[in-house]
Design a protein around this motif. Structure first.
Motif, PDB file in Angstrom:
ATOM      1  N   UNK A 267     -64.987-111.284  58.260  1.00 50.96           N
ATOM      2  CA  UNK A 267     -65.825-110.262  58.874  1.00 50.96           C
ATOM      3  C   UNK A 267     -65.373-109.794  60.251  1.00 50.96           C
ATOM      4  N   UNK A 268     -64.688-110.619  61.026  1.00 52.04           N
ATOM      5  CA  UNK A 268     -64.317-110.206  62.380  1.00 52.04           C
ATOM      6  C   UNK A 268     -62.821-109.927  62.457  1.00 52.04           C
ATOM      7  N   UNK A 269     -62.447-108.900  63.202  1.00 53.02           N
ATOM      8  CA  UNK A 269     -61.045-108.479  63.285  1.00 53.02           C
ATOM      9  C   UNK A 269     -60.170-109.573  63.875  1.00 53.02           C
ATOM     10  N   UNK A 270     -60.662-110.241  64.919  1.00 50.48           N
ATOM     11  CA  UNK A 270     -59.880-111.307  65.545  1.00 50.48           C
ATOM     12  C   UNK A 270     -59.568-112.422  64.573  1.00 50.48           C
ATOM     13  N   UNK A 271     -60.547-112.812  63.767  1.00 48.42           N
ATOM     14  CA  UNK A 271     -60.329-113.870  62.781  1.00 48.42           C
ATOM     15  C   UNK A 271     -59.364-113.415  61.688  1.00 48.42           C
ATOM     16  N   UNK A 272     -59.380-112.130  61.339  1.00 45.36           N
ATOM     17  CA  UNK A 272     -58.435-111.587  60.355  1.00 45.36           C
ATOM     18  C   UNK A 272     -57.009-111.717  60.866  1.00 45.36           C
ATOM     19  N   UNK A 273     -56.800-111.342  62.118  1.00 50.16           N
ATOM     20  CA  UNK A 273     -55.461-111.438  62.720  1.00 50.16           C
ATOM     21  C   UNK A 273     -54.996-112.886  62.755  1.00 50.16           C
ATOM     22  N   UNK A 274     -55.886-113.777  63.147  1.00 47.56           N
ATOM     23  CA  UNK A 274     -55.524-115.192  63.231  1.00 47.56           C
ATOM     24  C   UNK A 274     -55.155-115.758  61.867  1.00 47.56           C
ATOM     25  N   UNK A 275     -55.952-115.451  60.845  1.00 42.20           N
ATOM     26  CA  UNK A 275     -55.673-115.978  59.512  1.00 42.20           C
ATOM     27  C   UNK A 275     -54.416-115.362  58.925  1.00 42.20           C
ATOM     28  N   UNK A 276     -54.192-114.057  59.173  1.00 43.84           N
ATOM     29  CA  UNK A 276     -52.977-113.412  58.698  1.00 43.84           C
ATOM     30  C   UNK A 276     -51.727-114.010  59.322  1.00 43.84           C
ATOM     31  N   UNK A 277     -51.827-114.378  60.587  1.00 39.83           N
ATOM     32  CA  UNK A 277     -50.708-115.000  61.287  1.00 39.83           C
ATOM     33  C   UNK A 277     -50.342-116.342  60.666  1.00 39.83           C
TER      34      UNK A 277
END
Length: 419
Positions: A267-277
């Motif tokens: 749901x949160x953009x920051x968490x998306x970036x972290x998980x994608x990394x």
């Protein structure tokens, strides 16, 4: 101190639009304030950087600038200026502490947003100390939320929407529509009140915190219900951020599919970036594109929800055909949505790219600050008993069921479109 109840010069929605565009025009004119630094890793950086003379000066200048805008809002709404002058510095100080917590390197690695700290600090103070009624009444929570939403429109650029790609936009559309209606249906079956189930459906299906805030503004939702939904979003984002890349590895999913899954589910953009990394470069790229494609649907969703809410929840103002007239719809329509769309159009077609590149970061910082101020205010006017009452079990169950459906549907759509 008695609260002043006078007819405002303009409505709160139009006040938010006026103040939001005042901030935009001042920033575009080059008169923006340097945003203070809040990033730190240890005590030496904290002392030498955050509490340096220059940075403290920037914090004071930020206080002066934001306070002038907020004071103008109080004047337009004909609220007690004395009460505002006593409460706003307190709200600002708590918000600065929240930004300081969020700026720690270990906290940033978890992608915990500043709003969760501002909400938590506000709740802590509100429940440890009995705040006077005049203090609570002087808080301008909804105004600060709406100003932040108007500024959020500056980040929705139509040329960037096209760059998201046809598959990213298609997945976003399928997931948002299907998950929203499923979440709404589940919460309705659980007899969750309509206001709360709309917030939950938007938060799960679109973009978490921002969607919940926008929906609450569109339906003039209760801030206590909003804080509850935001808490659910932020608490569930962390295990999803860590667990989903691991599950994708166990299922031997291609990076592109994994990225689309992460971007559409978390749901949160920051968490998306972290998980994608955690997965890889391709997964990071795809997850960011998909999440952005969902984010750009925010304005459309807020508009549609506001029209629906006005159309179905104004039985006292029905026309001869048994439905609200266009005049009633316009009167009840949340005008801050117009500000959001106008800001998006201005930054999409009215400004040069060079200008946008210069002002997008300062405006992003200011937008974040208004949201942090809003959630500090929510915390200060909320009791723990309101957040964790037994009546909140059904909304919690609805949220978790909808989130599970979101994960499954998004995986299926990602596998079809990105394999």
């Amino acid at each position: 101190m008695a609260a002043e109840n006078k007819m405002p010069l303009v409505t709160e929605d139009w006040t938010a639009v006026i103040l939001g565009f005042l901030i935009i025009f001042v920033t575009v004119a080059g008169l923006h304030i340097v945003f203070p630094a809040f990033s730190w890793s240890d005590s030496s950086v904290l002392a030498g950087k955050i509490f340096s003379g220059d940075n403290l000066t920037n914090i004071l200048l930020l206080l002066a600038g934001i306070m002038i805008v907020a004071a103008l809002g109080a004047l337009l709404l004909k609220r007690s200026l004395k009460a505002f002058l006593l409460t706003f510095p307190v709200v600002f100080l708590i918000s600065m502490i929240a930004l300081l917590f969020a700026g720690n390197s270990q906290v940033r690695s978890l992608n915990l947003e500043a709003v969760i700290f501002s909400l938590a600090l506000g709740l802590l103070i509100s429940n440890l100390f009995r705040l006077p009624d005049w203090f609570r009444q002087a808080l301008s929570t909804e105004l600060y939320v709406k100003i932040g939403l108007v500024l959020l429109g500056t980040s929705v650029i139509f040329s960037d929407i096209l760059k998201a790609g046809s598959f990213g936009l298609l997945q976003a559309l399928i997931v948002v529509v299907s998950v929203w209606y499923f979440a709404y249906w589940v919460c309705k079956k659980l007899k969750v009140d309509e206001e709360l189930r709309i917030m939950i459906a938007s938060a799960v299906s679109i973009c978490g915190v921002s969607a919940a805030i926008a929906t609450a503004g569109a339906i003039k939702g209760d801030t206590k219900k909003l804080s509850y939904v935001i808490s659910l979003v932020l608490v569930t984002a962390i295990p999803m951020m860590i667990g989903m890349p691991y599950l994708a590895k166990l299922m031997h999913l291609p990076e592109a599919v994994t990225g689309a899954w992460l971007g559409g589910s978390i749901d949160t953009t920051g968490a998306v970036v972290a998980s994608g990394t955690l997965v890889g470069e391709e997964a990071l790229k795809i997850s960011t594109i998909v999440k952005f494609a969902q984010n750009v649907l925010l304005g459309i969703a807020a508009f549609a929800i506001s029209v629906y809410w006005t159309y179905t929840n104004n039985q006292e103002a029905l026309g001869q055909n048994g439905k609200p007239t266009l005049g009633v719809i316009w009167e009840r329509f949340p005008k801050f949505v117009i500000g959001f769309l106008a800001a998006s159009l201005l930054f999409s077609f009215g400004l040069e790219k060079q200008t946008i590149d210069l002002v997008k970061e300062p405006l992003k910082h200011v937008q974040t600050l208004w949201f942090v101020l809003a959630f500090t205010s929510i915390g200060l006017e909320t009791r723990f008993a309101d957040l964790f009452h037994h009546d909140n079990r059904k909304p919690l169950y609805g949220f978790l069921i909808a989130q599970g459906f979101n994960i499954i549907v998004t995986l299926i759509v990602a596998a079809v479109l990105f394999r």
